[in-house]
Enzyme design. Sequence first.
Site, short mmCIF file in Angstrom:
data_model
loop_
_atom_site.label_atom_id
_atom_site.label_comp_id
_atom_site.label_asym_id
_atom_site.label_seq_id
_atom_site.Cartn_x
_atom_site.Cartn_y
_atom_site.Cartn_z
N ARG A 139 -26.22 5.08 47.53
CA ARG A 139 -27.30 6.30 46.70
C ARG A 139 -27.89 6.89 47.74
NH1 ARG A 139 -29.37 1.75 42.88
NH2 ARG A 139 -27.28 1.40 41.80
N ASN A 182 -24.91 4.05 38.90
CA ASN A 182 -26.22 4.38 38.75
C ASN A 182 -27.03 3.14 38.34
OD1 ASN A 182 -26.70 3.75 35.91
ND2 ASN A 182 -25.57 5.74 35.45
N LYS A 220 -27.09 1.11 34.70
CA LYS A 220 -25.96 0.29 34.80
C LYS A 220 -26.06 -1.00 35.67
CE LYS A 220 -21.78 3.03 33.36
NZ LYS A 220 -20.95 3.59 33.47
N GLU A 221 -26.65 -1.02 36.74
CA GLU A 221 -26.85 -2.01 37.61
C GLU A 221 -27.72 -2.94 37.00
OE1 GLU A 221 -28.21 -1.05 41.65
OE2 GLU A 221 -28.04 -3.04 42.22
N GLY A 222 -28.86 -2.61 36.09
CA GLY A 222 -29.61 -3.55 35.66
C GLY A 222 -29.14 -4.03 34.42
#
Length: 474
Positions: free
Chosen positions: A181, A215, A218-220
């Site tokens: 990122r 993003n 989504k990771e969280g």
Amino acid sequence: TYYRHHRYVPHYRYRESAASNTDNLLPDVSNRAPEVARPAVPEVFHPAPAVVHQIPEAFHPVPEVVHPAPETLHTFQAQHPAAAAHEPFTTPRVFYGVMFDAGSTGTRIHIYKFIQKDPVELPVLDNEMFHAVKPGLSEYKDNPEEGGNTIRQLLKIAKKTVPEEEWKRTPVVLKATAGLRLLPVEKANALLDEVREVFEESPFYVPEKCVSIMNGAKEGVLAWVTVNFLTGHLYSNTKRTVGILDLGGGSTQITFLPKSKKTIETAPPSYTASFNLFNNTYELYTHSYLGNGIVAARLATLGALGADGLDWKIFTSSCLPKKFREEVTFAGSTYKVSGIPGGYAGYKLCYYEVQRVIKGLFHQPYEVKGSSVFYAFSHYYDRAVETGLVSNRGGAVEVRDFKKKAKEVCNKMTKYGAISPFLCMDMTYITCLLKEGFGFKESTVLQLAKKVNNVETSWALGATFDFFRNFNIQ
Ligand SMILES: O=c1ccn([C@@H]2O[C@H](COP(=O)(O)OP(=O)(O)O)[C@@H](O)[C@H]2O)c(=O)[nH]1
């Protein structure tokens, strides 16, 4: 239908070790113990979950919960044309999923073995094979071919773990996080294109969107799914769940299912995400702070982050041992850093320095002041183990324990500096992040863990479920 999590101790397992991290040595799998002959219907073991220290509401015995059939729209077959071509679902079926986590500090492969007992049931997780290499893909920003070689190496493990007859229906997916990122788009894309080519030359099933930068939301969400699945909280009638705190190298995530509607209503719109499972829509509070992972925060504390081109400059900090001097590489840039020779070092000064990286940048959801349980992993766990706050089995600590340990580490730089010169900075940063960033109370209890029921606590398992079932995260 039953949907349970399992602890299955595989016959062989690769662990991330200092040697494999630094040398990228691949384990020798040619001599692995032979598989014990299994009955056609695998014996699935349902033990009580491993005891995770003290806090009662943090842990439950595996409930024998009955679930409604999940929506058929997003079954494994719907997502997976290769599977549909296979024989009909008459017997329980084993299938695999390969998920690559391209993080800022390393690339990891997770090879999951699932058992699908019925076409409409969710799969049961039988076991995970995990291996990690360092550095992360972003370090190859000027040499994507070499970056691709790290993936090629890890794919060899997948070939040795997944039975050959399963290769062509086993999906390989790579998701990149903060490291990519933070790179210029064209550099990140060149790396992703290279990975796609490496996937294409492998014998595995290469889905259309197999390689991407994920993003932060989504990771969280996906890490929340993993931890709640592994701790036995993810059921159709979920009332109680646990929150997650993930501290990567480049970014940090907080995610929880709010008890009060007000938390979602008062959160900035980009701090909430929803996804579908068991015909429920979960509305989560989640945010990823890019540049606030532990390695990025070190450089920000030093005033070095983003100061490319200042090759001559030495960035100093009172969080570092006075005589320490080193070059630090992150996201493809190298910086000279040092302690303050003849100057001051210690907790108080260090705290003022790290505060600048946090103050005013964080949204504080009121609910974190309550009694919700949070699991903290990745670098939270790593630093807690390194400083002796918990053993490598993990365990419960209070926020104030990080503070106490940070003071001890900073005021005994010679002792702890030998473990890592950044330990004072890291522990002080974690203390400040928890208290002044997210707004936790000093008495809040955190569960520190690397694995739960023998499976890595990372977003990768959640991402694999999402691949097969499409949670429709928004
Ligand atoms: O399955 C996993 C994924 C990550 N990690 C650890 O989590 C930390 C965070 O990874 P990274 O710095 O790459 O995070 P990112 O840059 O993606 O935020 C590192 O210590 C990893 O070794 C781990 O132990 N198991």
